[in-house]
Design an enzyme around this catalytic site. Structure first.
Site, PDB file in Angstrom:
ATOM      1  N   ARG A   1       0.819  -1.222   0.000  1.00  0.00           N
ATOM      2  CA  ARG A   1       0.000   0.000   0.000  1.00  0.00           C
ATOM      3  C   ARG A   1       0.850   1.268   0.000  1.00  0.00           C
ATOM      4  O   ARG A   1       0.414   2.325   0.441  1.00  0.00           O
ATOM      5  CB  ARG A   1      -0.992   0.007   1.168  1.00  0.00           C
TER       6      ARG A   1
ATOM      7  N   LYS B   1       4.251  11.485 -11.369  1.00  0.00           N
ATOM      8  CA  LYS B   1       3.360  10.729 -12.254  1.00  0.00           C
ATOM      9  C   LYS B   1       3.994   9.378 -12.541  1.00  0.00           C
ATOM     10  O   LYS B   1       5.106   9.296 -13.055  1.00  0.00           O
ATOM     11  CB  LYS B   1       3.116  11.479 -13.561  1.00  0.00           C
TER      12      LYS B   1
ATOM     13  N   GLU C   1      11.585  17.417 -24.805  1.00  0.00           N
ATOM     14  CA  GLU C   1      10.955  17.851 -23.561  1.00  0.00           C
ATOM     15  C   GLU C   1      11.606  19.136 -23.027  1.00  0.00           C
ATOM     16  O   GLU C   1      10.963  19.906 -22.320  1.00  0.00           O
ATOM     17  CB  GLU C   1      11.034  16.744 -22.513  1.00  0.00           C
TER      18      GLU C   1
ATOM     19  N   LYS D   1       9.584  22.711 -14.107  1.00  0.00           N
ATOM     20  CA  LYS D   1       8.625  21.667 -13.764  1.00  0.00           C
ATOM     21  C   LYS D   1       8.327  21.660 -12.268  1.00  0.00           C
ATOM     22  O   LYS D   1       7.178  21.453 -11.856  1.00  0.00           O
ATOM     23  CB  LYS D   1       9.115  20.286 -14.203  1.00  0.00           C
TER      24      LYS D   1
ATOM     25  N   GLU E   1      -2.844  17.866 -11.097  1.00  0.00           N
ATOM     26  CA  GLU E   1      -3.438  18.317 -12.356  1.00  0.00           C
ATOM     27  C   GLU E   1      -4.940  18.564 -12.218  1.00  0.00           C
ATOM     28  O   GLU E   1      -5.731  18.231 -13.104  1.00  0.00           O
ATOM     29  CB  GLU E   1      -3.155  17.306 -13.469  1.00  0.00           C
TER      30      GLU E   1
ATOM     31  N   ARG F   1      -0.811  22.395 -14.369  1.00  0.00           N
ATOM     32  CA  ARG F   1       0.043  21.266 -14.705  1.00  0.00           C
ATOM     33  C   ARG F   1      -0.317  20.681 -16.063  1.00  0.00           C
ATOM     34  O   ARG F   1       0.539  20.093 -16.737  1.00  0.00           O
ATOM     35  CB  ARG F   1      -0.038  20.183 -13.624  1.00  0.00           C
TER      36      ARG F   1
ATOM     37  N   ASN G   1       1.442  18.931 -20.757  1.00  0.00           N
ATOM     38  CA  ASN G   1       1.032  17.953 -21.756  1.00  0.00           C
ATOM     39  C   ASN G   1       1.112  18.503 -23.181  1.00  0.00           C
ATOM     40  O   ASN G   1       0.629  17.853 -24.120  1.00  0.00           O
ATOM     41  CB  ASN G   1      -0.402  17.479 -21.473  1.00  0.00           C
TER      42      ASN G   1
ATOM     43  N   HIS H   1       1.521  16.202 -26.118  1.00  0.00           N
ATOM     44  CA  HIS H   1       1.372  14.819 -25.682  1.00  0.00           C
ATOM     45  C   HIS H   1       0.097  14.143 -26.189  1.00  0.00           C
ATOM     46  O   HIS H   1       0.101  12.942 -26.447  1.00  0.00           O
ATOM     47  CB  HIS H   1       1.443  14.736 -24.156  1.00  0.00           C
TER      48      HIS H   1
ATOM     49  N   HIS I   1       0.870  10.899 -28.040  1.00  0.00           N
ATOM     50  CA  HIS I   1       0.432   9.582 -27.587  1.00  0.00           C
ATOM     51  C   HIS I   1      -0.349   8.860 -28.683  1.00  0.00           C
ATOM     52  O   HIS I   1      -0.266   7.628 -28.810  1.00  0.00           O
ATOM     53  CB  HIS I   1      -0.427   9.712 -26.333  1.00  0.00           C
TER      54      HIS I   1
ATOM     55  N   HIS J   1       9.182   8.099 -27.485  1.00  0.00           N
ATOM     56  CA  HIS J   1       8.229   9.011 -26.843  1.00  0.00           C
ATOM     57  C   HIS J   1       8.571  10.470 -27.129  1.00  0.00           C
ATOM     58  O   HIS J   1       7.695  11.265 -27.506  1.00  0.00           O
ATOM     59  CB  HIS J   1       8.207   8.763 -25.338  1.00  0.00           C
TER      60      HIS J   1
END
Length: 368
Positions: free
Chosen positions: A121, A143, A185, A227, A237, A242, A246, A249, A253, A267
């Site tokens: 957990r 993330k 990036e 960042k 987000e 935030r 993206n 992205h 993606h 990527h």
């Protein structure tokens, strides 16, 4: 060594940036440990270069460790990869207070972070990113995720590291293609809200890719600081702050999905093409000038990055690519928020344009 902080109150953590830090990491890790033991997770490519130096540095502080070496590539960031890693961590007797070291690029960082968010957990992890993309982006912000058939990073959690250690000398062993993919990036931070930094990229990006250490340090420190500020302002987000990270992205993606999350399109390469597409869609909608869109594409092309569908090696029609985007995890109320722009360094979030508009735009891109 330079130290930055991601300011999240009680969950704040430092980012250390400095040449040779992997070989001197022990004193930075030791104070975090409840017992002098850790687990290192890496991939076969990274292990060849950095597993022994990292292990030696830990041993110098009397920290014992075990290691788990995974296959390189996006295919490892999967249900199967997650299961293998989680079972190994449990088999190693991991405790919730332990710290797992993620040594590698974005795949390793994302996978280890997600595993640590769910095993027992929740346990701790340390990011030691060895690629430019991971150093300036994925290692910071918490993330974590794996890929599934429906899309990239669809299963994951927010789980912040306890420490990020960036050693720019690891970039010396990085293939030029991977270095350029990470550079996409870096460019992103200029395009989001820092026109001066984009101009710096235009002037110095080639030097960075050619191995100039001062350019690399500048790019890494500037990007990480940018960042860190954004994550501190909008960790999960829940606002549009935030979400600006993206940029490129949603398109990217979709391109990755179309190419099967394979080495056909890395990527960062997909993000580069996605940023160019976002600027051209903005120009097509009258939000920014064609000159700005062309300027972005020209810089990406100059450093050898994809800047349109053709250079990304994607020939799918607009409806197919928009279909991939419909599965984007950022969809809310049936609408996909896009990061578009009013000019260099003036990105913003909008859900004004439906996927039918995007599909028509992408169809047009196929005939450019």
């Amino acid at each position: 060594m330079e130290q930055l902080t991601v300011d999240l109150g009680a969950r704040s953590y430092p980012i250390l940036i400095g040449d040779g830090l992997i070989r001197n990491i022990g004193p930075h890790v030791a104070p975090l440990l409840k017992r002098p033991r850790t687990m290192i997770v890496t991939d076969a490519h990274v292990a060849e270069h950095y597993l022994v130096p990292l292990g030696t540095a830990l041993a110098m502080e009397n920290i014992s460790f075990s290691s788990f070496v995974l296959e390189p590539g996006e295919a490892t960031k999967s249900w199967a990869g997650l299961a293998r890693l989680a079972e190994w961590l449990i088999g190693e007797g991991i405790e919730r207070s332990d710290h797992v070291v993620a040594l590698g690029g974005g795949v390793i960082g994302d996978l280890v972070g997600f595993a640590c968010s769910i095993v027992k957990r929740g346990c701790n992890f340390i990011q030691v990113p060895t690629t430019l993309l991971a150093q300036v982006d994925s290692s910071v912000g918490g993330k974590t995720a794996i890929n599934v058939a429906a899309g990239k990073n669809m299963i994951g959690a927010f789980h912040q590291p306890a420490l990020v250690v960036v050693d720019p000398t690891t970039l010396e062993s990085l293939p030029r293609r991977d270095l350029a993919a990470g550079y996409a990036e870096v460019v992103k931070y200029g395009l989001i809200n820092d026109a001066d930094f984009f101009a710096w990229c235009e002037a110095h990006g080639a030097e960075l890719l050619a191995g100039d250490s001062s350019a690399r340090h500048k790019a890494i420190a500037h990007s990480v600081a940018a960042k860190a500020r954004i994550v501190a302002a909008d960790e999960r987000e829940t606002q549009d702050i935030r979400a600006l990270l993206n940029l490129g992205h949603s398109f990217g993606h979709a391109l990755e999905a179309e190419t099967g999350y394979s080495d056909k399109l890395l990527h960062g390469e997909a993000v580069a093409a996605g940023m160019a597409l976002a600027h051209r869609l903005s120009a097509a909608q009258g939000l920014c000038t064609v000159a700005d869109a062309d300027r972005v594409a020209a810089h990406l092309a100059a450093v050898g990055l994809p800047y349109d569908l053709a250079s990304a090696g994607v020939d799918a029609d607009g409806a197919t690519l928009a279909g991939h985007m419909a599965h984007d995890k950022k969809v809310r109320g049936g609408k996909l928020p896009l990061i578009l722009t009013r000019g260099i360094g003036q990105s913003f979030v909008t859900d004004e344009f439906g996927l039918d508009t995007v599909a028509a735009f992408l169809d047009g891109e196929q005939t450019r």
